[in-house]
Write a protein that holds these residues in place. Structure first.
Motif, PDB file in Angstrom:
ATOM      1  N   ASP A   3       0.816  -1.211   0.000  1.00 57.05           N
ATOM      2  CA  ASP A   3       0.000   0.000   0.000  1.00 57.05           C
ATOM      3  C   ASP A   3       0.852   1.263   0.000  1.00 57.05           C
ATOM      4  OD1 ASP A   3      -2.316   1.475  -0.203  1.00 57.05           O
ATOM      5  OD2 ASP A   3      -2.771   1.415   1.938  1.00 57.05           O
ATOM      6  N   LEU A   4       1.848   1.299  -0.878  1.00 51.92           N
ATOM      7  CA  LEU A   4       2.647   2.512  -1.023  1.00 51.92           C
ATOM      8  C   LEU A   4       1.817   3.649  -1.604  1.00 51.92           C
ATOM      9  CD1 LEU A   4       6.059   1.108  -2.348  1.00 51.92           C
ATOM     10  CD2 LEU A   4       5.359   1.589   0.011  1.00 51.92           C
ATOM     11  N   PHE A   5       0.834   3.288  -2.421  1.00 50.08           N
ATOM     12  CA  PHE A   5      -0.075   4.296  -2.968  1.00 50.08           C
ATOM     13  C   PHE A   5      -0.818   4.995  -1.828  1.00 50.08           C
ATOM     14  CE2 PHE A   5      -4.292   5.490  -4.668  1.00 50.08           C
ATOM     15  CZ  PHE A   5      -3.903   6.321  -5.709  1.00 50.08           C
ATOM     16  N   GLY A   6      -1.349   4.204  -0.914  1.00 47.17           N
ATOM     17  CA  GLY A   6      -2.048   4.769   0.228  1.00 47.17           C
ATOM     18  C   GLY A   6      -1.128   5.578   1.120  1.00 47.17           C
ATOM     19  N   GLY A  66      -9.455   6.223  -4.720  1.00 46.71           N
ATOM     20  CA  GLY A  66      -8.242   6.998  -4.472  1.00 46.71           C
ATOM     21  C   GLY A  66      -8.435   7.993  -3.338  1.00 46.71           C
ATOM     22  N   SER A  67      -8.122   9.255  -3.595  1.00 46.40           N
ATOM     23  CA  SER A  67      -8.257  10.277  -2.561  1.00 46.40           C
ATOM     24  C   SER A  67      -9.685  10.774  -2.406  1.00 46.40           C
ATOM     25  CB  SER A  67      -7.337  11.455  -2.867  1.00 46.40           C
ATOM     26  OG  SER A  67      -7.806  12.169  -4.001  1.00 46.40           O
ATOM     27  N   GLY A  68     -10.599  10.290  -3.249  1.00 47.63           N
ATOM     28  CA  GLY A  68     -12.010  10.641  -3.120  1.00 47.63           C
ATOM     29  C   GLY A  68     -12.464  11.842  -3.923  1.00 47.63           C
ATOM     30  N   SER A  69     -11.662  12.320  -4.855  1.00 44.22           N
ATOM     31  CA  SER A  69     -12.001  13.537  -5.596  1.00 44.22           C
ATOM     32  C   SER A  69     -13.312  13.411  -6.373  1.00 44.22           C
ATOM     33  CB  SER A  69     -10.863  13.912  -6.549  1.00 44.22           C
ATOM     34  OG  SER A  69      -9.705  14.271  -5.837  1.00 44.22           O
ATOM     35  N   LYS A  88      -5.991   0.759   1.919  1.00 44.46           N
ATOM     36  CA  LYS A  88      -6.445   1.264   3.217  1.00 44.46           C
ATOM     37  C   LYS A  88      -6.105   2.741   3.376  1.00 44.46           C
ATOM     38  CE  LYS A  88      -6.298  -3.083   5.823  1.00 44.46           C
ATOM     39  NZ  LYS A  88      -5.705  -3.795   6.998  1.00 44.46           N
ATOM     40  N   GLY A  89      -4.940   3.131   2.886  1.00 50.39           N
ATOM     41  CA  GLY A  89      -4.551   4.528   2.968  1.00 50.39           C
ATOM     42  C   GLY A  89      -5.487   5.426   2.190  1.00 50.39           C
ATOM     43  N   ALA A  90      -5.893   4.977   1.000  1.00 47.52           N
ATOM     44  CA  ALA A  90      -6.824   5.756   0.188  1.00 47.52           C
ATOM     45  C   ALA A  90      -8.163   5.913   0.898  1.00 47.52           C
ATOM     46  CB  ALA A  90      -7.015   5.091  -1.169  1.00 47.52           C
ATOM     47  N   ASP A 181       2.514  -5.291 -17.181  1.00 49.45           N
ATOM     48  CA  ASP A 181       3.034  -5.430 -15.822  1.00 49.45           C
ATOM     49  C   ASP A 181       3.285  -4.021 -15.315  1.00 49.45           C
ATOM     50  OD1 ASP A 181       3.129  -8.279 -15.850  1.00 49.45           O
ATOM     51  OD2 ASP A 181       4.954  -8.164 -17.049  1.00 49.45           O
ATOM     52  N   TYR A 182       2.709  -3.692 -14.172  1.00 55.32           N
ATOM     53  CA  TYR A 182       2.742  -2.326 -13.650  1.00 55.32           C
ATOM     54  C   TYR A 182       3.568  -2.278 -12.375  1.00 55.32           C
ATOM     55  CZ  TYR A 182       0.878   2.253 -12.213  1.00 55.32           C
ATOM     56  OH  TYR A 182       0.742   3.559 -11.832  1.00 55.32           O
ATOM     57  N   PHE A 183       4.462  -1.316 -12.319  1.00 58.02           N
ATOM     58  CA  PHE A 183       5.377  -1.180 -11.177  1.00 58.02           C
ATOM     59  C   PHE A 183       5.220   0.217 -10.566  1.00 58.02           C
ATOM     60  CE2 PHE A 183       7.211  -3.802 -14.525  1.00 58.02           C
ATOM     61  CZ  PHE A 183       7.402  -5.006 -13.855  1.00 58.02           C
ATOM     62  N   LEU A 184       5.262   0.268  -9.250  1.00 62.01           N
ATOM     63  CA  LEU A 184       5.113   1.531  -8.535  1.00 62.01           C
ATOM     64  C   LEU A 184       6.133   1.579  -7.401  1.00 62.01           C
ATOM     65  CD1 LEU A 184       1.831   3.245  -7.479  1.00 62.01           C
ATOM     66  CD2 LEU A 184       3.538   2.759  -5.728  1.00 62.01           C
ATOM     67  N   SER A 185       6.720   2.734  -7.194  1.00 59.64           N
ATOM     68  CA  SER A 185       7.632   2.900  -6.062  1.00 59.64           C
ATOM     69  C   SER A 185       7.403   4.269  -5.431  1.00 59.64           C
ATOM     70  CB  SER A 185       9.094   2.754  -6.502  1.00 59.64           C
ATOM     71  OG  SER A 185       9.451   3.748  -7.433  1.00 59.64           O
ATOM     72  N   TYR A 186       7.780   4.353  -4.157  1.00 57.23           N
ATOM     73  CA  TYR A 186       7.592   5.602  -3.420  1.00 57.23           C
ATOM     74  C   TYR A 186       8.660   5.716  -2.350  1.00 57.23           C
ATOM     75  CZ  TYR A 186       5.350   9.213  -0.558  1.00 57.23           C
ATOM     76  OH  TYR A 186       5.088  10.358   0.151  1.00 57.23           O
ATOM     77  N   LYS A 187       9.361   6.811  -2.368  1.00 57.90           N
ATOM     78  CA  LYS A 187      10.432   7.078  -1.409  1.00 57.90           C
ATOM     79  C   LYS A 187      11.426   5.920  -1.323  1.00 57.90           C
ATOM     80  CE  LYS A 187       7.981  10.498   1.379  1.00 57.90           C
ATOM     81  NZ  LYS A 187       7.492  10.909   2.722  1.00 57.90           N
ATOM     82  N   GLY A 188      11.801   5.417  -2.499  1.00 49.03           N
ATOM     83  CA  GLY A 188      12.819   4.380  -2.588  1.00 49.03           C
ATOM     84  C   GLY A 188      12.344   2.968  -2.329  1.00 49.03           C
ATOM     85  N   GLU A 189      11.052   2.794  -2.033  1.00 49.73           N
ATOM     86  CA  GLU A 189      10.518   1.455  -1.763  1.00 49.73           C
ATOM     87  C   GLU A 189       9.638   1.019  -2.922  1.00 49.73           C
ATOM     88  OE1 GLU A 189       8.158  -1.012   1.780  1.00 49.73           O
ATOM     89  OE2 GLU A 189       8.370   1.172   1.892  1.00 49.73           O
ATOM     90  N   ALA A 190       9.788  -0.235  -3.338  1.00 51.88           N
ATOM     91  CA  ALA A 190       9.037  -0.751  -4.479  1.00 51.88           C
ATOM     92  C   ALA A 190       7.805  -1.529  -4.022  1.00 51.88           C
ATOM     93  CB  ALA A 190       9.924  -1.638  -5.338  1.00 51.88           C
TER      94      ALA A 190
END
Length: 232
Positions: A3-6, A66-69, A88-90, A181-190
């Motif tokens: 849940d890096l997106f969240g 997502g953020s609920g927009s 869960k974060g979203a 295949d979709y890849f996402l990373s945030y603050k250096g974490e994949a």
């Protein structure tokens, strides 16, 4: 799922915005996904999203909120909206921003029925692979009230496989060209890799017919994208 997106949404919501999400696919390089864009207002949304919101009616389900927009805009228009997301974060961010009904729930686990179901920001992505499309469409059909509609957008990404002469270069033994295949990373974490489906309109239409749904093209965007309406 980490849940890096969240986590990124929570950081932005809580005033800890220092960097953006990084996304890539098996056919594209790293690209930044700016967090402010995920909190955009109606006037900053693409025309296809705006049209989908304008056409929404009755009890509405916002899938992958997502953020609920989208939900917040529809609430402001007086609609009764339920928002769901597997992040869960979203869900936490959507609730904090004022979405009245929001649940940590996958689409296939939803059991209520609705007049409008929204799947936006490449809504077909949630189907993951071509062989799962019929499962999702059948479930969506079961969630529609009489006279209900599914508003969904996607893109035909065949253009990404064209060479300089306009030739289509995909391996004929490969899966459908819209399965990525979709890849996402945030603050250096994949994040764990996931499947993501871009579905061309003709295939969506054929899949709908097989599932007992009608499929109507509502609008086309500026870059091979489209908005469709599915109904019984």
């Amino acid at each position: 799922m980490k849940d890096l997106f969240g986590k990124a949404l929570l950081d932005y919501q809580n005033g800890n915005y220092t960097e953006d999400l990084i996304t890539s696919t098996n056919i594209s390089d790293d690209d930044e996904l700016p967090l402010p864009y995920l909190f955009r207002d109606y006037q900053d949304m693409p025309k296809l999203e705006q049209k989908a919101l304008q056409l929404s009616k009755g009890l509405t389900l916002d899938v992958g909120c997502g953020s609920g927009s989208h939900s917040l805009y529809l609430q402001d228009q007086g609609l009764n909206v339920k928002a769901i997301d597997i992040s869960k974060g979203a869900v936490e961010v959507s609730h904090a921003r004022g979405v009245k009904q929001v649940a940590h729930l996958a689409l296939l686990d939803e059991t209520e029925t609705f007049d409008t179901i929204l799947l936006l920001m490449n809504g077909t992505g949630i189907f993951e692979t071509l062989n799962q499309v019929s499962t999702y469409l059948s479930h969506l059909k079961s969630l529609l009230n009489t006279g209900g509609q599914v508003l969904i957008d996607s893109s035909d990404i065949k253009y990404m496989y064209l060479d300089e002469d306009g030739g289509f270069w995909q391996d004929i033994n490969a899966n459908y060209y819209g399965e990525l295949d979709y890849f996402l990373s945030y603050k250096g974490e994949a994040e764990l890799p996931m499947k993501w489906l871009y579905l061309d309109f003709k295939l969506l239409q054929q899949a709908c017919e097989a599932s007992g749904l009608k499929c109507e093209m509502l609008a086309e965007g500026e870059h091979y994208d489209y908005l469709a309406k599915l109904y019984v």
